[in-house]
Design an enzyme around this catalytic site. Sequence first.
Site: not given
Length: 549
Positions: A110, A182, A220, A238, A241, A282
Amino acid sequence: PADSYLNGMSVIRIAEQEEVDAIHPGIGFLSENPNFALLCRRHGFNFIGPRARSMELMGNKSNAIATARKLKVSVVPGSQGVIANAAEGQAIANEIGYPVLIKAAFGGGGKGMRVVRDSVHFRDEFLRTSQEARSAFGNGDVYLEKFVESMRHVEVQILRDSLGNTHVLGMRDCTVQRDNQKLIEESGSYKFPKELQDAILGYGEAIASEIDYVGAGTIEFIFDRRAGQVYFMEMNTRLQVEHPVTELTTGVDIVQEQIRTAAGESIADLKVTPKGYAMEVRVNAERMVAGGEGRYAFVPSPGKVTRLRLPEAANIRIISAVEEGDDIPPYYDSLMVQIIAYGRSRNAVIKQLRDYIDTVEIEGVYTNLALMEAILDDPVFKDGDYDTGFIPNFFKRAEMKKVLARSEARNRSVREAIDLDAIRIENSDELRVLSPRTGVFYPSPTPDDPPFVEIGDVFNVDQPLCLLEAMKVFENLKLADFNSGNGKELFAKDAQFTITRVLAESGQTVNQGDLLFIVKPVTAAQSQPKTKESSKAADKKQVAAAGGD
């Protein structure tokens, strides 16, 4: 970051010293850097991630878009490549129409993204995005996309081995975001058409095969709700989160499979068993502050964690980056803790998360826990029918005074407000400008631009004085910022001021309460003739008269 986790040779030297066999690059920094992957392998370490050529294709967002187009996957209209400068970007933006999204070519998490709604602000936002990208990712390249006004953000998790075996582990929804980052991730997406879900799962497998991908990756997509169309957005080469959301609903340990595929093992017999529902929130070190016209800002909150209580609970998984007594520095991301709940249904998971957050205690830094509580209580969130504008719309309908009060109560004794006694200089009309938080000081928007203000300049409370960078976020600091929430007007909003001293240097790390500037109010007579040019000339005359150089 440039001196630590973005310094590939430093990582290699530590790996050599510790005599490791393989290097897992984590979820940020060098994790999508193909040069680092090559560096690891040239020094005899197994890089737990894809091949460098796959990272070059997909880690760079403009190359990723070209790959998707080759496979006939729809992409959002835009520059289709890196923009050389602000003028070129503005010409493209004028062509495709506002609003547009400026994005870092090597971005992620983000960061390095800004929406621009008119040509007036394009240049400034372009420069800020590029500088933020350079600081966070080591590369300032940016590209441009048309901004889709009403969309859901969904993604596909894939695993692939070096033998060509691919598993598509399912879809996640990451629509609840603030500032393009996010906040909540979940294992399903409300009212997402079944045929489009099947399509993006197929796109994920096709893209992974096209680039001969190895390891875990996430592809995405944007779902344009008005047009009923999905667009490829980017691929993260990769671990992400939110990977625990998929782990809990498939029974697959994604990190373990990353290590296995890096070792050359086959995942042909991997068992994927879809089950239940999962959701992650988060917890960030940040303070929510009220702005004008119903807007709210999220200010990074580095500092010492003086209390941390994360109780064990059934069907709750915790991933924490901090322990009690740790210092959270201003240099990195604000993410502190991930809280993931698993259950039979979305409603059951929301209740589990809400009940658990009530038991969490974090003190010493501000967090977004109060906001998370309010979102989980929100009827629109519970209903599940929203887009990426959820947060600003939530601000309009929620009782935000109560949310802010709850935030202050949750984060008691974090810091004392800067008051009049702190800024006054005895026997003088001069006033101190103190840093409101820990961060890195920059006097100008970019190294090539002049300072926002210099000694002798006359300005009002709404004019930026400098940039403070904390947790990869750049924010303008103005005198007006000190007039919010203190109960008193520290710097008169109708007054004008002049700079008498600049105490901080460019790139200097400053702590909360450090002295940045000394200013003093000016009379109407003093302010009339003062321009930046005339003040510089006056300064030179004063220096010359004093015998200075």
